[in-house]
Design an enzyme around this catalytic site. Structure first.
Site, PDB file in Angstrom:
ATOM      1  N   GLN A  43      42.403  83.380  69.739  1.00  0.00           N
ATOM      2  CA  GLN A  43      41.132  83.445  70.467  1.00  0.00           C
ATOM      3  C   GLN A  43      40.755  84.881  70.788  1.00  0.00           C
ATOM      4  O   GLN A  43      41.522  85.826  70.574  1.00  0.00           O
ATOM      5  CB  GLN A  43      41.227  82.613  71.748  1.00  0.00           C
ATOM      6  CG  GLN A  43      42.411  82.958  72.640  1.00  0.00           C
ATOM      7  CD  GLN A  43      42.572  81.994  73.796  1.00  0.00           C
ATOM      8  OE1 GLN A  43      42.554  82.401  74.951  1.00  0.00           O
ATOM      9  NE2 GLN A  43      42.741  80.703  73.498  1.00  0.00           N
ATOM     10  N   HIS A  45      37.943  87.122  73.728  1.00  0.00           N
ATOM     11  CA  HIS A  45      37.043  87.043  74.873  1.00  0.00           C
ATOM     12  C   HIS A  45      35.991  88.148  74.793  1.00  0.00           C
ATOM     13  O   HIS A  45      36.282  89.259  74.342  1.00  0.00           O
ATOM     14  CB  HIS A  45      37.807  87.196  76.182  1.00  0.00           C
ATOM     15  CG  HIS A  45      38.978  86.285  76.312  1.00  0.00           C
ATOM     16  ND1 HIS A  45      38.867  84.920  76.276  1.00  0.00           N
ATOM     17  CD2 HIS A  45      40.309  86.547  76.469  1.00  0.00           C
ATOM     18  CE1 HIS A  45      40.065  84.372  76.409  1.00  0.00           C
ATOM     19  NE2 HIS A  45      40.952  85.338  76.530  1.00  0.00           N
ATOM     20  N   GLU A  62      42.207  90.754  80.440  1.00  0.00           N
ATOM     21  CA  GLU A  62      43.393  90.153  81.043  1.00  0.00           C
ATOM     22  C   GLU A  62      44.628  90.986  80.727  1.00  0.00           C
ATOM     23  O   GLU A  62      44.576  91.930  79.923  1.00  0.00           O
ATOM     24  CB  GLU A  62      43.580  88.725  80.524  1.00  0.00           C
ATOM     25  CG  GLU A  62      43.757  88.621  79.009  1.00  0.00           C
ATOM     26  CD  GLU A  62      43.636  87.189  78.499  1.00  0.00           C
ATOM     27  OE1 GLU A  62      43.089  86.325  79.209  1.00  0.00           O
ATOM     28  OE2 GLU A  62      44.082  86.938  77.362  1.00  0.00           O
ATOM     29  N   HIS A 120      43.905  87.521  69.873  1.00  0.00           N
ATOM     30  CA  HIS A 120      45.245  87.310  70.424  1.00  0.00           C
ATOM     31  C   HIS A 120      45.658  85.850  70.393  1.00  0.00           C
ATOM     32  O   HIS A 120      44.825  84.943  70.319  1.00  0.00           O
ATOM     33  CB  HIS A 120      45.327  87.849  71.851  1.00  0.00           C
ATOM     34  CG  HIS A 120      44.399  87.175  72.809  1.00  0.00           C
ATOM     35  ND1 HIS A 120      43.082  87.556  72.976  1.00  0.00           N
ATOM     36  CD2 HIS A 120      44.570  86.127  73.666  1.00  0.00           C
ATOM     37  CE1 HIS A 120      42.498  86.801  73.883  1.00  0.00           C
ATOM     38  NE2 HIS A 120      43.387  85.908  74.323  1.00  0.00           N
ATOM     39  N   ARG A 140      37.414  80.354  70.575  1.00  0.00           N
ATOM     40  CA  ARG A 140      38.574  79.974  69.771  1.00  0.00           C
ATOM     41  C   ARG A 140      38.276  80.271  68.304  1.00  0.00           C
ATOM     42  O   ARG A 140      37.323  79.762  67.725  1.00  0.00           O
ATOM     43  CB  ARG A 140      38.891  78.490  69.994  1.00  0.00           C
ATOM     44  CG  ARG A 140      40.287  78.084  69.545  1.00  0.00           C
ATOM     45  CD  ARG A 140      40.575  76.631  69.888  1.00  0.00           C
ATOM     46  NE  ARG A 140      40.637  76.410  71.323  1.00  0.00           N
ATOM     47  CZ  ARG A 140      39.861  75.562  71.988  1.00  0.00           C
ATOM     48  NH1 ARG A 140      38.962  74.849  71.359  1.00  0.00           N
ATOM     49  NH2 ARG A 140      39.987  75.411  73.289  1.00  0.00           N
TER      50      ARG A 140
END
Length: 252
Positions: A43, A45, A62, A120, A140
């Site tokens: 996926q 972001h 993150e 990642h 995804r």
């Protein structure tokens, strides 16, 4: 099986544990524990600007702090080489994206900061703490043939199809306090003992405290390993019983 601090063996699979804030509070950061028994989806972001184009308030950056890892455990983070969006699309369509991902071995104490746009995936046999912007926007890219929705066009539009910058990796030392992340959206510290000094130069509107060993009091509530405390002032954190903890804070 979950670690003993979360109850050990469970009847059903538990892949992650989130910490919910008190009602009427929407924190800027979200803390999770993840426990993997199989590969998680590939996926990516978006950043804040890209997320707002889709109507989301913020994007998602993150970091992962590795608590435990089986001997052959790996993370997929970035690609083995830089490719064009067209070649990335072709790799997904042909089922070759796994070979293009850079699967890195991991061990306890490893810290990976994952900027928005990083392709990642998390492999099996890993226990980790994830600290992220409080956003659920995830595209995804690939899911090993499992029947879940993919978001191929959106994922490729925000992905950085290139190797991971190892400047974003840290190998932590268990008995040393350190600043582990100094990103545009949050900072993350490892704090050993009563080392308030490492925090005093940081001005933040939100602090999240994650004990690893010992106990920490945040806003009058004592928490231990497996818990997470939320407060708005660094002076509300009592480290007198701390052995080792992570402390995340927003950037002002």
């Amino acid at each position: 099986m979950l670690p003993e601090v979360f109850g050990g063996k469970q009847k059903e699979k538990v892949g992650e544990i989130w910490f919910a804030p008190p009602k009427a509070i929407t924190p800027a950061l979200l803390v999770k524990y993840l426990f993997t028994s199989e590969k998680l989806s590939v996926q990516v972001h978006p950043n804040d600007r890209q997320a707002r184009r889709q109507g989301a308030p913020v994007g998602k950056e993150e970091c992962w702090y590795i608590l435990a890892a089986e001997p052959d455990a790996v993370l997929g983070i970035g690609l083995t080489k830089e490719v064009s969006p067209t070649k990335l699309h072709a790799a997904v369509a042909c089922g070759q994206i796994e070979q293009l991902i850079d699967w890195k071995p991991v061990k306890p104490g490893d810290l990976f900061y994952v900027p928005a746009g990083t392709i990642h995936a998390i492999g099996p046999g890993i226990q980790l703490i994830e600290v992220q912007q409080n956003s659920d926007i995830t595209y995804r890219l690939y899911d090993y043939g499992r029947p879940r929705e993919l978001h191929l066009a959106d994922a490729i539009s925000v992905a950085t199809p290139a190797p991971y910058d190892m400047e974003n990796y840290r190998e932590t030392v268990p008995d040393q306090s350190a600043k582990l992340v100094d990103g545009p959206h949050f900072r993350l510290f490892q704090v050993v003992g009563d080392d308030h000094d490492i925090l005093t130069a940081t001005v933040a509107g939100e602090w999240q405290v994650i004990p690893l060993e010992g106990k920490v009091t945040a806003r009058g509530k004592t928490i231990s390993a497996g818990g997470c405390g939320l407060c708005t002032k660094v002076t509300e954190i009592d480290l007198s019983k701390n052995i080792r903890c992570l402390i995340a804070c927003t950037m002002k």
